[in-house]
Scaffold this active site. Structure first.
Site, PDB file in Angstrom:
ATOM      1  CE  LYS A 185      -2.044  -0.978   3.933  1.00 52.79           C
ATOM      2  NZ  LYS A 185      -1.454  -2.237   4.414  1.00 52.79           N
TER       3      LYS A 185
ATOM      4  NE  ARG B 137      -3.792  -1.337  10.727  1.00 54.11           N
ATOM      5  CZ  ARG B 137      -2.765  -0.886  10.013  1.00 54.11           C
ATOM      6  NH1 ARG B 137      -2.795   0.286   9.460  1.00 54.11           N
ATOM      7  NH2 ARG B 137      -1.699  -1.642   9.858  1.00 54.11           N
TER       8      ARG B 137
ATOM      9  NE  ARG C 195       7.381  -2.681   5.743  1.00 55.14           N
ATOM     10  CZ  ARG C 195       6.044  -2.627   5.802  1.00 55.14           C
ATOM     11  NH1 ARG C 195       5.376  -1.951   4.907  1.00 55.14           N
ATOM     12  NH2 ARG C 195       5.388  -3.240   6.750  1.00 55.14           N
TER      13      ARG C 195
ATOM     14  NE  ARG D 240       6.959  -0.476  10.053  1.00 52.33           N
ATOM     15  CZ  ARG D 240       5.811  -0.607   9.410  1.00 52.33           C
ATOM     16  NH1 ARG D 240       5.640  -0.048   8.248  1.00 52.33           N
ATOM     17  NH2 ARG D 240       4.818  -1.292   9.955  1.00 52.33           N
TER      18      ARG D 240
ATOM     19  NE  ARG E 137       2.718  -5.058  11.367  1.00 54.59           N
ATOM     20  CZ  ARG E 137       3.837  -5.061  10.635  1.00 54.59           C
ATOM     21  NH1 ARG E 137       4.929  -5.643  11.099  1.00 54.59           N
ATOM     22  NH2 ARG E 137       3.862  -4.476   9.471  1.00 54.59           N
TER      23      ARG E 137
HETATM   24  P1  ADP Z   1       1.475  -2.140   8.083  1.00 50.85           P
HETATM   25  O1  ADP Z   1       0.551  -1.743   6.976  1.00 50.85           O
HETATM   26  O2  ADP Z   1       2.718  -2.797   7.605  1.00 50.85           O
HETATM   27  O3  ADP Z   1       0.802  -2.910   9.188  1.00 50.85           O
HETATM   28  P2  ADP Z   1       1.378   0.547   9.232  1.00 50.85           P
HETATM   29  O4  ADP Z   1       2.511   1.481   9.101  1.00 50.85           O
HETATM   30  O5  ADP Z   1       0.122   0.825   8.486  1.00 50.85           O
HETATM   31  O6  ADP Z   1       2.011  -0.853   8.814  1.00 50.85           O
HETATM   32  O7  ADP Z   1       0.975   0.354  10.770  1.00 50.85           O
HETATM   33  C1  ADP Z   1       1.914   0.108  11.790  1.00 50.85           C
HETATM   34  C2  ADP Z   1       1.217   0.040  13.158  1.00 50.85           C
HETATM   35  O8  ADP Z   1       0.647   1.340  13.446  1.00 50.85           O
HETATM   36  C3  ADP Z   1       0.026  -0.914  13.238  1.00 50.85           C
HETATM   37  O9  ADP Z   1       0.431  -2.230  13.568  1.00 50.85           O
HETATM   38  C4  ADP Z   1      -0.803  -0.262  14.361  1.00 50.85           C
HETATM   39  O10 ADP Z   1      -0.264  -0.534  15.634  1.00 50.85           O
HETATM   40  C5  ADP Z   1      -0.622   1.216  14.098  1.00 50.85           C
HETATM   41  N1  ADP Z   1      -1.675   1.768  13.187  1.00 50.85           N
HETATM   42  C6  ADP Z   1      -1.469   2.276  11.931  1.00 50.85           C
HETATM   43  N2  ADP Z   1      -2.636   2.669  11.388  1.00 50.85           N
HETATM   44  C7  ADP Z   1      -3.588   2.410  12.303  1.00 50.85           C
HETATM   45  C8  ADP Z   1      -5.008   2.566  12.325  1.00 50.85           C
HETATM   46  N3  ADP Z   1      -5.681   3.081  11.285  1.00 50.85           N
HETATM   47  N4  ADP Z   1      -5.678   2.180  13.452  1.00 50.85           N
HETATM   48  C9  ADP Z   1      -5.030   1.656  14.510  1.00 50.85           C
HETATM   49  N5  ADP Z   1      -3.712   1.476  14.555  1.00 50.85           N
HETATM   50  C10 ADP Z   1      -2.981   1.840  13.467  1.00 50.85           C
END
Ligand code: ADP
Length: 190
Positions: A14, A89, A128, A134, A146
């Site tokens: 994404k 989410r 990554r 990360r 996750r």
């Molecule tokens: P990925 O898509 O690889 O899971 P992100 O960068 O989107 O990585 O998210 C990393 C972390 O940030 C998630 O595991 C969560 O803890 C938090 N996070 C990100 N976006 C949200 C969201 N919309 N709602 C709740 N937590 C979020």
């Protein structure tokens, strides 16, 4: 003003798509993960609240995320639209986004969903981890968590968007360039 949700599990690609799409179309790329990581780095109050949950692969509270989105939407001028990456989410977040957009006289134009196989996802996350460092990518147990959180809390959104007639799946297993071309072709028709 266009609003596209770039949807898919962690590691689906994404973020990579949003970076190039935002340049091509002058859309603002809103990655809640990037915003949270920035807050963690700054050690802000929000960052301190989020860090522990992110390290475990759990979701940050809906209220915090919705407040972030509201702030970004209200403070963005001079863009042709928005790309949502990693948001919504949960069902609650999707309802909040809809309400917010109604208030602003806008709507979600489409949910572009990257359908990526789990073995490809694991490979991408491992790649990554080596590049971006990360912590949540480096630990297998956190990656598994996750993916589980995605299946339980985020995957159900697909049915909601299908019913609204705005769900558009694409094959996320292809190269960045191939996925980009396919998404552009779709956006150009909107
Ligand atoms: P990925 O898509 O690889 O899971 P992100 O960068 O989107 O990585 O998210 C990393 C972390 O940030 C998630 O595991 C969560 O803890 C938090 N996070 C990100 N976006 C949200 C969201 N919309 N709602 C709740 N937590 C979020």
């Amino acid at each position: 003003m266009k609003n596209f949700i770039i949807f898919g599990p962690p590691g689906a690609g994404k973020g990579s798509q949003c970076i190039i799409l935002s340049k091509r179309y002058n859309f603002k790329h809103i990655s809640t993960g990037d915003i949270l990581r920035e807050e963690v780095k700054r050690e802000s109050e929000l960052g301190l609240k989020a860090k522990n949950l992110m390290d475990k692969g759990e979701l940050v509270s809906d209220a915090l995320i919705i407040a972030i989105i509201e702030r970004v939407l209200v403070n963005s001028n001079g863009v042709a639209g928005f790309l949502y990456d990693g948001f919504p989410r949960t069902v609650k977040q999707s309802e909040a986004l809809e309400a917010l957009l109604i208030k602003l006289g806008q709507k979600i134009d489409a949910v572009i969903s990257l359908q990526t196989d789990e073995d490809v996802i694991i490979q991408r996350i491992q790649g990554r981890a080596a590049i971006e460092g990360r912590e949540d990518d480096a630990r297998t147990d956190v990656v598994k968590k996750r993916l589980e959180v995605y299946r339980e809390q985020t995957h159900p959104l697909i049915e909601i968007y299908k019913k609204k007639g705005i769900y558009h799946p694409i094959n996320g297993n292809l190269t960045i360039e191939q996925n980009f071309a396919e998404i552009c072709e779709f956006i150009d028709q909107q």
